[in-house]
Design a protein around this motif. Structure first.
Motif, PDB file in Angstrom:
ATOM      1  N   LEU A 165       0.876  -1.187  -0.063  1.00 53.71           N
ATOM      2  CA  LEU A 165       0.070  -0.084  -0.068  1.00 53.71           C
ATOM      3  C   LEU A 165       0.770   1.170  -0.203  1.00 53.71           C
ATOM      4  O   LEU A 165       0.757   2.015  -0.877  1.00 53.71           O
ATOM      5  N   GLU A 166       1.845   1.098   0.899  1.00 52.00           N
ATOM      6  CA  GLU A 166       2.776   2.362   0.969  1.00 52.00           C
ATOM      7  C   GLU A 166       3.537   2.424  -0.465  1.00 52.00           C
ATOM      8  O   GLU A 166       3.723   3.739  -1.017  1.00 52.00           O
TER       9      GLU A 166
ATOM     10  N   GLN B 257      -6.393   4.144   3.966  1.00 56.55           N
ATOM     11  CA  GLN B 257      -5.530   3.489   5.208  1.00 56.55           C
ATOM     12  C   GLN B 257      -5.824   4.293   6.309  1.00 56.55           C
ATOM     13  O   GLN B 257      -5.523   3.648   7.472  1.00 56.55           O
ATOM     14  N   ARG B 258      -6.169   5.465   6.367  1.00 57.77           N
ATOM     15  CA  ARG B 258      -6.611   6.203   7.701  1.00 57.77           C
ATOM     16  C   ARG B 258      -7.904   5.667   8.230  1.00 57.77           C
ATOM     17  O   ARG B 258      -8.054   5.545   9.375  1.00 57.77           O
TER      18      ARG B 258
ATOM     19  N   ASP C 160      -7.145  15.348   5.489  1.00 57.26           N
ATOM     20  CA  ASP C 160      -6.472  15.985   4.442  1.00 57.26           C
ATOM     21  C   ASP C 160      -6.796  15.172   3.006  1.00 57.26           C
ATOM     22  O   ASP C 160      -6.671  15.973   2.204  1.00 57.26           O
ATOM     23  N   SER C 161      -6.412  14.150   3.133  1.00 52.07           N
ATOM     24  CA  SER C 161      -6.670  13.052   1.937  1.00 52.07           C
ATOM     25  C   SER C 161      -7.859  13.208   1.271  1.00 52.07           C
ATOM     26  O   SER C 161      -7.975  13.352   0.126  1.00 52.07           O
ATOM     27  N   CYS C 162      -8.945  13.260   2.164  1.00 51.05           N
ATOM     28  CA  CYS C 162     -10.336  13.714   1.606  1.00 51.05           C
ATOM     29  C   CYS C 162     -10.355  14.882   0.956  1.00 51.05           C
ATOM     30  O   CYS C 162     -10.993  14.891  -0.213  1.00 51.05           O
ATOM     31  N   HIS C 163      -9.889  16.058   1.529  1.00 52.26           N
ATOM     32  CA  HIS C 163      -9.812  17.343   0.971  1.00 52.26           C
ATOM     33  C   HIS C 163      -9.297  17.272  -0.431  1.00 52.26           C
ATOM     34  O   HIS C 163      -9.910  17.927  -1.461  1.00 52.26           O
TER      35      HIS C 163
END
Length: 230
Positions: free
Chosen positions: A43-44, A92-93, A111-114
């Motif tokens: 994933l990373e 992941q979050r 922030d990833s959703c933003h």
């Protein structure tokens, strides 16, 4: 003679103990190479590769070496790759998806959703350089730490010029984040200007304003909030 015979087993026993103590330690296990390291962190590694692809497409848009039509394609590819990275990071979050208002509220704090919303808002808009800079710089910053880990698997002194560049990025991280925040803020009037010039949609300024309010309330990145106040 009997006394000498009793001392000999003790002498040979001490010799055996000395040989056991002087044996060299076993060699350390071989270090995993870059390919093994990437496969062990799938994933990373996927997010790292998508960030590098975002950086590449952003550079090809900012420097239109292949012409304006190809640059527009690279613009869309950069935003789509950033959307993929943001979706993976959001998974992941928040790995357990739920179709509920509470889950949506929690997702909107990430922030990833933003930046997933940011990419979807601008992917079909008229390509401008100002809108690609946040995607480009965030991908560059977030890829730095994992790139160092990949370089470590190649050796502690491998590709020193790349390591020096990554260290300079890390040292200037706050300045880069401030620049991104200013870019996010000034993109708001740019969307209004694009609307009146016929290069934007009617809903885009309103949707982007919602994105900007999410960035203002970000818990991890306060620079947009600082930029609004100052």
């Amino acid at each position: 003679m009997h006394g000498v015979g009793e001392d000999q087993p003790l002498f040979f026993g001490n010799m055996a103990d000395t040989e056991q103590q002087t044996q060299p330690p076993p060699p350390p296990p071989p270090q995993a190479g870059p390919a093994q390291f990437l496969l062990s962190n799938k994933l990373e590694s996927a997010m790292w590769l998508s960030r590098l692809f975002t950086v590449y497409c952003s550079i090809m848009f900012i420097l239109p070496l292949l012409g304006p039509l190809a640059a527009a394609n690279f613009y869309q590819r950069a935003l789509l790759a950033n959307a993929l990275t943001s979706a993976l990071r959001l998974h992941q979050r928040l790995p357990h998806f739920q179709l509920s208002r509470a889950f949506l509220a929690q997702a909107l704090q990430e922030d990833s959703c933003h930046y997933l919303l940011y990419s979807l808002i601008l992917v079909n808009s008229y390509p401008i350089t100002m809108s690609i800079f946040p995607v480009f710089l965030f991908s560059l910053l977030h890829a730095t730490a994992y790139t160092k880990k990949v370089l470590d698997t190649m050796g502690p002194n491998s590709l020193m010029f790349v390591r020096n560049f990554l260290n300079k990025l890390t040292a200037n991280q706050q300045n880069i984040l401030k620049f991104i925040a200013c870019n996010e803020i000034f993109l708001m009037p740019a969307t209004v200007f694009m609307l009146f010039s016929g290069q934007g949609s009617l809903l885009q300024p309103f949707i982007y304003y919602r994105f900007l309010t999410l960035r203002y309330s970000s818990r991890r990145n306060p620079y947009c909030r600082y930029g609004v106040h100052y």
